[in-house]
Design an enzyme around this catalytic site. Sequence first.
Site, PDB file in Angstrom:
ATOM      1  N   GLY A  65       5.402  -7.261  44.889  1.00 58.99           N
ATOM      2  CA  GLY A  65       6.052  -7.062  43.598  1.00 58.99           C
ATOM      3  C   GLY A  65       5.106  -7.127  42.410  1.00 58.99           C
ATOM      4  O   GLY A  65       5.537  -7.208  41.264  1.00 58.99           O
TER       5      GLY A  65
ATOM      6  N   GLU B 126       9.391 -14.970  50.463  1.00 59.93           N
ATOM      7  CA  GLU B 126      10.356 -15.464  49.468  1.00 59.93           C
ATOM      8  C   GLU B 126      11.269 -16.522  50.094  1.00 59.93           C
ATOM      9  O   GLU B 126      11.658 -17.481  49.439  1.00 59.93           O
ATOM     10  CB  GLU B 126      11.149 -14.277  48.883  1.00 59.93           C
ATOM     11  CG  GLU B 126      10.258 -13.438  47.978  1.00 59.93           C
ATOM     12  CD  GLU B 126      10.593 -11.953  47.928  1.00 59.93           C
ATOM     13  OE1 GLU B 126      11.691 -11.551  48.348  1.00 59.93           O
ATOM     14  OE2 GLU B 126       9.716 -11.185  47.476  1.00 59.93           O
TER      15      GLU B 126
ATOM     16  N   GLU C 221       2.249  -9.610  54.839  1.00 60.41           N
ATOM     17  CA  GLU C 221       2.559  -9.389  53.429  1.00 60.41           C
ATOM     18  C   GLU C 221       1.804 -10.415  52.582  1.00 60.41           C
ATOM     19  O   GLU C 221       2.278 -11.555  52.416  1.00 60.41           O
ATOM     20  CB  GLU C 221       4.062  -9.542  53.181  1.00 60.41           C
ATOM     21  CG  GLU C 221       4.905  -8.537  53.942  1.00 60.41           C
ATOM     22  CD  GLU C 221       6.260  -8.293  53.277  1.00 60.41           C
ATOM     23  OE1 GLU C 221       6.563  -7.128  53.007  1.00 60.41           O
ATOM     24  OE2 GLU C 221       6.983  -9.258  52.991  1.00 60.41           O
TER      25      GLU C 221
ATOM     26  N   SER D   9       3.591  -4.051  47.590  1.00 62.43           N
ATOM     27  CA  SER D   9       3.361  -2.940  46.666  1.00 62.43           C
ATOM     28  C   SER D   9       3.010  -1.618  47.369  1.00 62.43           C
ATOM     29  O   SER D   9       2.179  -0.852  46.889  1.00 62.43           O
ATOM     30  CB  SER D   9       2.301  -3.296  45.630  1.00 62.43           C
ATOM     31  OG  SER D   9       2.733  -4.398  44.846  1.00 62.43           O
TER      32      SER D   9
ATOM     33  N   ASN E  38      13.086  -3.197  52.553  1.00 59.81           N
ATOM     34  CA  ASN E  38      13.750  -4.479  52.298  1.00 59.81           C
ATOM     35  C   ASN E  38      14.333  -4.409  50.889  1.00 59.81           C
ATOM     36  O   ASN E  38      13.588  -4.443  49.909  1.00 59.81           O
ATOM     37  CB  ASN E  38      12.709  -5.603  52.435  1.00 59.81           C
ATOM     38  CG  ASN E  38      13.258  -6.961  52.040  1.00 59.81           C
ATOM     39  OD1 ASN E  38      14.465  -7.117  51.823  1.00 59.81           O
ATOM     40  ND2 ASN E  38      12.385  -7.940  51.945  1.00 59.81           N
TER      41      ASN E  38
ATOM     42  N   HIS F 243      10.352 -14.250  55.620  1.00 54.37           N
ATOM     43  CA  HIS F 243       9.775 -13.556  54.457  1.00 54.37           C
ATOM     44  C   HIS F 243       9.194 -14.601  53.509  1.00 54.37           C
ATOM     45  O   HIS F 243       9.735 -15.708  53.391  1.00 54.37           O
ATOM     46  CB  HIS F 243      10.860 -12.725  53.755  1.00 54.37           C
ATOM     47  CG  HIS F 243      10.284 -11.808  52.726  1.00 54.37           C
ATOM     48  ND1 HIS F 243       9.935 -12.247  51.470  1.00 54.37           N
ATOM     49  CD2 HIS F 243       9.985 -10.487  52.773  1.00 54.37           C
ATOM     50  CE1 HIS F 243       9.433 -11.230  50.786  1.00 54.37           C
ATOM     51  NE2 HIS F 243       9.453 -10.141  51.559  1.00 54.37           N
TER      52      HIS F 243
ATOM     53  N   LYS G  67      16.069  -6.553  49.390  1.00 53.83           N
ATOM     54  CA  LYS G  67      16.131  -7.892  48.760  1.00 53.83           C
ATOM     55  C   LYS G  67      17.509  -8.096  48.101  1.00 53.83           C
ATOM     56  O   LYS G  67      18.503  -7.590  48.609  1.00 53.83           O
ATOM     57  CB  LYS G  67      14.965  -8.082  47.791  1.00 53.83           C
ATOM     58  CG  LYS G  67      13.605  -7.804  48.478  1.00 53.83           C
ATOM     59  CD  LYS G  67      12.407  -8.249  47.699  1.00 53.83           C
ATOM     60  CE  LYS G  67      11.139  -7.919  48.471  1.00 53.83           C
ATOM     61  NZ  LYS G  67       9.928  -8.384  47.824  1.00 53.83           N
TER      62      LYS G  67
END
Length: 250
Positions: free
Chosen positions: A173, A97, A167, A213, A9, A95, A11
């Site tokens: 991240g 985010e 996730e 990660s 991904n 996702h 992003k």
Amino acid sequence: MRRPIAAGNWKMNNNIDESEKLIVDLKALVKDVEDVEIVVAPPFTALSMVSSRLIGTNIKLASQNMHFESSGAYTGEVSVNMLVDVGCEYVIIGHSERRAYFAETNDTVNKKLKTAMNNDLTPIVCVGETLAQRESDKAFEVIEGQIKQGLSGISVEDAEKIVVAYEPIWAIGTGKTATKEQAQEVHAFIRKTLTAMFSDNAAAAIRILYGGSVKPENVDELMLQEDIDGVLVGGAALKAESFARIVKFQ
Ligand code: 13P
């Protein structure tokens, strides 16, 4: 039995030139890989170029998002037909985010999932808990809700084609990966939830990816876990060498 998936991904990273360099380097590095489904999700502006570079390769194209309506007055949105048209075979849905910054809910996830499935786009549905939810022992409850609501109203036949990605938000991240035991525990729980919703066979067929990660240093031990069927990679997918090493997990 479940074919592993390594998905990158990207992003909101990489302009067209940067995307081209990354995909050209990556396809050379992974060209001999046969037993893993390799997927990349570039930003919208690079989909067309990356798609043209992927013709005849073993890498598939994904979108990072889409709208649930098929066309109309939805300024700034992208439809499922547009994604199929540009060559996408997968779409990432829900996702964390998108949920955190763009108000996506289990309900919008469910609508998008149905639209994707009706158009033969394979959905990668993301679930996962925050650190606060984990620390207050709410992780399983949250994930169960995300799965039950996100995947509601799907037939057993369709369910088998869904890809789920676990996730944990605290691992995205941050450099903090869930341990292989923590990840396996949640993946087994997700599969149990899927068994109760659909059937043993459907739950056994659904691929459950881990994301958060993932890097060359930890992919091998994660992939050894019984219920981890692949990885969804952010930062480490932005470098061809590191993503190629992840694709070639041992
Ligand atoms: P990182 O690999 O950068 O932690 O991101 C994970 C992710 O969100 C993939 O969708």
